[in-house]
Structures are given as structure tokens and as C-alpha cells.
Design an enzyme around this catalytic site. Sequence first.
Site, PDB file in Angstrom:
ATOM      1  N   GLN A 193      15.452  -0.581   4.097  1.00 22.70           N
ATOM      2  CA  GLN A 193      14.229  -0.176   3.321  1.00 22.70           C
ATOM      3  C   GLN A 193      15.040   0.940   2.379  1.00 22.70           C
ATOM      4  O   GLN A 193      15.507   1.971   2.838  1.00 22.70           O
ATOM      5  CB  GLN A 193      13.348   0.206   4.068  1.00 22.70           C
ATOM      6  CG  GLN A 193      12.695  -0.959   4.826  1.00 22.70           C
ATOM      7  CD  GLN A 193      11.091  -0.516   5.139  1.00 22.70           C
ATOM      8  OE1 GLN A 193      10.876   0.647   5.586  1.00 22.70           O
ATOM      9  NE2 GLN A 193      10.129  -1.495   4.694  1.00 22.70           N
ATOM     10  N   CYS A 194      14.018   1.142   1.183  1.00 21.72           N
ATOM     11  CA  CYS A 194      14.498   2.171   0.485  1.00 21.72           C
ATOM     12  C   CYS A 194      14.392   3.328   0.937  1.00 21.72           C
ATOM     13  O   CYS A 194      13.391   3.548   1.852  1.00 21.72           O
ATOM     14  CB  CYS A 194      13.257   1.766  -0.886  1.00 21.72           C
ATOM     15  SG  CYS A 194      13.976   2.785  -2.460  1.00 21.72           S
TER      16      CYS A 194
END
Lengths: 201, 346
Positions: A10-11
Site C-alpha cells: 500500500q501507498c
Amino acid sequence: MRTIDTRGQQCPVPIIATKKALKETKTGEAFKVLADSLTTLNNLTRFLKDNKTEFSVEESAGVWTLTIKKGAGDFVQAEADDYFIPHFSRGEFVVAFTSDKMGTGDDELGNLLMVNFIKAIKELDVLPAKMVFYNRGIMLGKDDSHVIEHLREIEKMGVKLLLCATCVNFYSLAEKIHIGTLSNMYEIAQTMASATNVIKP
Amino acid sequence: MKIDLLQMVEVGGCSAKIPPEQLEEILKYLPLPEDPNILVDIDTHDDAGVYKVNDDLALVFTTDFFPPVCSDPYEFGQIAAANSISDVYAMGGRPVIALNIMMFPASKMPLEAYIDILRGGADMAATAGVRIIGGHTIDDNPPKYGLAVIGYVHPRRIITNAGARPGDSMILTKPVGTGVILAGQRLKMASEKDITEAKRIMKLLNNSGAEVMKKYDIRGATDVTGFGLAGHALKMAKASNVSITLNVKRVPLIGKTYDLVDQGCIPGAAFRNLEYAEPDTRFASDLDYNLKMIAFDAQTSGGLLICVPNDSKDKVISGLKKAGLDNSSIIGSVNDYEDRFLYLNN
């Protein structure tokens, strides 16, 4: 070609990995980044476009492959090291380093005290306006000095470091000093004269 | 057993807001109620609604809640409450009463965490002089907490997004970087020192800043939260029909925020906020990329962004500093509208 797999991540992890690879890649060379989320793809392409980095994207079975080429102009903007963080308040006082040791007496003790003193400066509520280094004081600014990391940090906090150019030449240290600004006696005298206090460790 | 709330969330705090352009789209479908007593509504994207009771009293009404931003339940309660109450301060109001809004996975977490979150919220509310007089809990995972707050304001002394005037200076009262530091914390890239500082900033009530605003009769201000510094500045510029210029190098930052962003630690919310603001923003050609992304970093319980007439800016800054808001800085200016609402310069 080097491949960075950001699938399942994930970012901001994919950006961190891409930026690291960009820094490690030589100009003109390319690497691949795999992404499996649209958010990651959007953020990555945005990041690359904003940094004027050349890339192409291919999609197959829900996985995007970005081929990123490092150009000459990438990340020419201010690096963290060059940037001063305007978060710290600075006072009007100046610290003058006339020796690489603090006080007179045992050399080992003098070294230790100096490390502690410089560390303590970082923790002050109000930082000095400038720090000047002359005579053996300039030894503190050598690349291999035991306080160099702390001095770099203080410089990043916005404190100006002035090193006496005559002293640097006298000790033949021009090749070994990459911190602060080389300065002349007029500027050093001016700096000390306009300070509210001059602190000499 | 030590409870770690961060184990349960992917995005915390105001980063969990839905993207701003999506919100605008949704709001189009909602009719705005018409009532002469509604002094401020969502039309100007303000922090709270304001409803006039009589010529001397209006109610400021706001709510905000979000998933955990830190590991400790008590601290999370404090931060969520400070953040919720902040909207009242940003509108020039005095917060008075509040209701708890809580979502808690009763089957997955020990109840002591539930109690600690509420205790943190209650203590922060008490500090602000707010009485919590009730609330509501839903069983849901991950936990979320916040308040619905009512405050008093004089109908002619409301501070809004629409109060920016050409010639004003923009003052920010807290350093930014909470979104970056929180992301860095999850990835173990942020230092303990910076995490502690970020939590201190988030727990800091905006009451002292609000007092200074009242003293100098400020008309335009907002608090900086989920849309980031630049996003909130844009909302002000639109509501006031002016152009706002932010000088990103003058924005005070929490600890090593810049270094984290330089390593690529850019939270997803910053990209969403950038996308929203882009059509109305002019970016200087030499704009530092990292500082640009920091300007869009979603803040939790951020500082007040205040529009100050030029002749009182020095007094306001020194007033804020005397009130303990050491980081208060002039970070930009307001001009007549020209071409774009927001200008980002170094």
C-alpha cells in the site's frame, strides 16, 4: 533489468521503493516496477510525471508494469541535505569554536565534552544564529570528524556555519572540509560584533 | 496487555476522509436548506454550520470522527476530541457542549481501550471547557471516534472561509507534517522524537490561537485538516473569490517531515488532495517537489490558517507566539483574483 514488485503493498511503500531505485540507478539505465492497484499506479505515474521522469506502462491480467528510465534531469530539485527546515527558532547569539576540544585539560575529556556540547546545541529551544570556526576549531568540520553528523544536522536546522578560510589553508584541509561556508576575518568579526552574545565552549 | 490501535488501521485520522472532488460531487445531490437563520452552510466548504438563534447568539455546529492516529487509546481520544472541537475555534466560536461518536469492535478489543478512548476525549473536552452530555456507539472495526460539538458565536463575529481579503497575510499557527509522520510511523521510518512531537501538535487545542483571532477581529480563517494546507487555502480562496499565494519554504514542518517525503514517504491522501486542487492551482516552475507534496499532506488536528490585514500582522504573530504557538509564521498572502485561485511558490 532490475524489477521492483509492489504487488500487495500500500501507498506510500511503492513510492518509497521507486524513489530508492531511482537514486540507485545510473543515468540512462532503466528498471521495472510491478503494481496491482489502481491507486498505486495513479500515485506512481503522478510522482514520475511531476519529477519529469520518463516511463511507460503496460497492463496484463490486472498487473501494471512500469518501465522507468532515469534521465539526467531527475531529482535536480533541492535534496534534503541542501534544504533548511524552517521549524526551529533561531536566536541572535553566535557560538565560536576556537579549538576542537572543550576547555583546557585532558585531551580525551576535551573531545568528549565537545561532542556533548555540540549535541546539546541541537536540543536548545533557541538555536544560535551562526557558528564560527577558527584555528583548531575548523578540525570539527572535517569529513571524518567525530561530530560531523551533528554539525550537518545543525546546519540543516538553519544555523549558518562559517569556517575561517585562512585556517583551512594553513592546515591544508581544503579537500577534507565540505560543510558550512568558507569565510574571511572581516565576516567573522562582523558576525561576532553583531551578536547579542558570543558563546565560546 | 498493551493495546496498539495502529495494528487495526490502514489509514488514520483525517487521511481517512473521502476524496474532496468526490465529496463535492455528492454534495451536488443534496438540497441546501433555505432558512434566513442559516448564516454559514456547506456552500463555502466551511468547518462548521452556523445557525442564528437571535441577534446576539448563533450556534456553531460541527462533527468529525476518524480511525486511530496513534497506538495509545487515551491519546487517540485526546487527539480526536481536540480535532473535533477545533472547527468551532476556527469559526470564531466558543465550544460549549458535545456528544461522543464512537465505533468500537467490542468483540475484538478489550473494553478498557473503549474506556480509555472516551476518557481521553472527556479530558480534552474538559480542558476546552466543553461538557460532553451524551453520545452513541456502533459495533464496528476498526474503531473510530470523534465528537459532535456545539459552540456559541456572536452572529456578527463569525470567522469563515469567505473572509479572506486582498492584501491580507496568511498566518499558520502549527507546523505541518502529521500525515507524513504517521505514515512514517507505520513503516518504522519516523523517529520516536518526531512521533512524540506530532502527537503533541495534534493534542494542542486551537483555543489560544482563537483568542488571538478574536482580539484582532479576524474575519477569515480555517483549521488545516484532511485536505492539507494547500487544499484548505484553496477552499478559502474560492469562498472569498480571491487568489491566495502560499510560500511553501516558509511553512514550518514537524521534525524530519521533509526527509521522510524525500525518501518517498508520501501518503496517498496527498495525491488525492493534489488532484483536487490542480485545476485551480498554478505551481511555480521551480517549486520544490517535496514541499509541494507536504503542502497537500492531510493534517489531523492541524493549526489555524488565518487571514490577517497587513497592518496587524506583526501584532498577531507576536500575540500567537506569546500564547505559546511558537511555530506561528506568515506563509503567504491574499491578492485580487487573477487566473487561478491558488499559487504555490517556493
